[in-house]
Motif scaffolding. Structure first.
Motif, PDB file in Angstrom:
ATOM      1  N   ARG A 272      72.490 -70.001  61.857  1.00 50.10           N
ATOM      2  CA  ARG A 272      72.561 -69.244  60.574  1.00 50.10           C
ATOM      3  C   ARG A 272      71.413 -68.093  61.105  1.00 50.10           C
TER       4      ARG A 272
ATOM      5  N   THR B  85      72.923 -63.598  61.047  1.00 44.12           N
ATOM      6  CA  THR B  85      72.376 -62.429  60.451  1.00 44.12           C
ATOM      7  C   THR B  85      72.630 -61.315  61.005  1.00 44.12           C
TER       8      THR B  85
ATOM      9  N   VAL C  43      76.218 -60.170  60.355  1.00 40.09           N
ATOM     10  CA  VAL C  43      76.492 -59.929  58.968  1.00 40.09           C
ATOM     11  C   VAL C  43      75.862 -58.334  58.675  1.00 40.09           C
TER      12      VAL C  43
ATOM     13  N   THR D  53      81.283 -60.625  54.288  1.00 34.26           N
ATOM     14  CA  THR D  53      81.178 -61.562  53.219  1.00 34.26           C
ATOM     15  C   THR D  53      81.647 -62.790  53.777  1.00 34.26           C
TER      16      THR D  53
ATOM     17  N   PHE E 222      78.599 -64.187  56.012  1.00 30.11           N
ATOM     18  CA  PHE E 222      77.542 -64.475  55.089  1.00 30.11           C
ATOM     19  C   PHE E 222      77.891 -65.971  54.655  1.00 30.11           C
TER      20      PHE E 222
ATOM     21  N   SER F 142      75.810 -69.348  55.261  1.00 29.55           N
ATOM     22  CA  SER F 142      75.097 -69.940  53.961  1.00 29.55           C
ATOM     23  C   SER F 142      75.777 -71.449  54.009  1.00 29.55           C
TER      24      SER F 142
ATOM     25  N   LEU G 174      68.226 -64.672  56.748  1.00 31.33           N
ATOM     26  CA  LEU G 174      69.603 -64.156  56.286  1.00 31.33           C
ATOM     27  C   LEU G 174      69.459 -63.362  54.959  1.00 31.33           C
ATOM     28  N   ILE G 175      68.996 -64.089  53.912  1.00 28.44           N
ATOM     29  CA  ILE G 175      69.128 -63.570  52.671  1.00 28.44           C
ATOM     30  C   ILE G 175      68.355 -62.289  52.443  1.00 28.44           C
TER      31      ILE G 175
ATOM     32  N   VAL H 221      70.161 -59.125  54.361  1.00 24.99           N
ATOM     33  CA  VAL H 221      71.226 -58.588  53.821  1.00 24.99           C
ATOM     34  C   VAL H 221      70.841 -58.121  52.375  1.00 24.99           C
TER      35      VAL H 221
ATOM     36  N   ILE I 153      72.643 -66.577  46.876  1.00 21.70           N
ATOM     37  CA  ILE I 153      73.846 -66.404  47.572  1.00 21.70           C
ATOM     38  C   ILE I 153      74.964 -66.100  46.906  1.00 21.70           C
TER      39      ILE I 153
ATOM     40  N   ILE J 196      74.790 -62.547  46.554  1.00 21.51           N
ATOM     41  CA  ILE J 196      75.277 -61.525  47.629  1.00 21.51           C
ATOM     42  C   ILE J 196      76.796 -61.523  47.784  1.00 21.51           C
TER      43      ILE J 196
ATOM     44  N   ALA K   4      78.279 -58.014  48.421  1.00 22.86           N
ATOM     45  CA  ALA K   4      78.707 -57.641  49.955  1.00 22.86           C
ATOM     46  C   ALA K   4      80.184 -57.347  49.682  1.00 22.86           C
TER      47      ALA K   4
END
Length: 182
Positions: free
Chosen positions: A12, A16, A19, A35, A38, A42, A73-74, A77, A130, A133, A137
């Motif tokens: 994960r 990143t 993405v 997307t 991602f 996720s 990750l979050i 983004v 999530i 996003i 995205a």
């Protein structure tokens, strides 16, 4: 230490940059690929937890890496969305600051022998982020539908949950440290 669940968590984190890189490219195809990457990243959040619990692979490393991977990750983004003009900077700043404060409080609490567990608002916040996003995205209309308003609405709800859960962490930290000192 580096069991299957932890390897999935590391995946994960490694997803990143992919993405973020895909978001750099203009156009609907790059946004769809970003997307999908991602969403895959996720889903590893669910997979690593499921595998760790089912196979009795819960480790200290996993307990540390899993929330870190989510934040990396979050937040990455969301910061990219600000650069692209797809999300308001003030919203992302509050969300990122909340993540830094909670991470700091958890580190201090662990050093004091206190566990600050995630509450239902924090978990709901992550899920909503999530879900926010994904339409943000995609960015370009999909089958004639502009999903940006939905993504922004979900992001605002996630912001509220971030503030509520962050406040809960601060209160729990205060309460537990007073109890320990007193």
């Amino acid at each position: 230490m580096l069991n299957l669940a932890n390897k999935i968590t590391l995946l994960r984190i490694l997803m990143t940059p992919l993405v973020v890189l895909l978001l750099y490219f203009e156009g609907p195809v790059a946004c769809i690929l970003a997307t999908l990457a991602f969403i895959f990243a996720s889903l590893t959040d669910w997979a690593d937890g499921y595998i760790a619990r089912r196979s009795n692979m819960v480790t200290s490393m996993g307990k540390f890496l899993d929330p870190l991977a989510d934040k990396v990750l979050i937040c990455s983004v969301l910061i990219m969305f600000v650069k692209l003009g797809w999300a308001p900077a003030w919203v992302v700043i509050i969300i990122v600051c909340r993540e830094l404060v909670v991470t700091g409080l958890r580190a201090i609490a662990i050093d004091e022998g206190i566990v600050l567990a995630a509450d239902k608002f924090g978990k709901a916040k992550t899920v909503l982020q999530i879900f926010a996003i994904v339409p943000l995205a995609l960015h370009y209309p999909l089958w004639g539908m502009d999903l940006q308003p939905l993504g922004l609405a979900l992001l605002y709800v996630a912001l509220v949950l971030a503030v509520v859960s962050g406040s809960n962490y601060c209160y729990d930290f205060y309460r537990n440290t007073r109890k320990q000192a007193g």
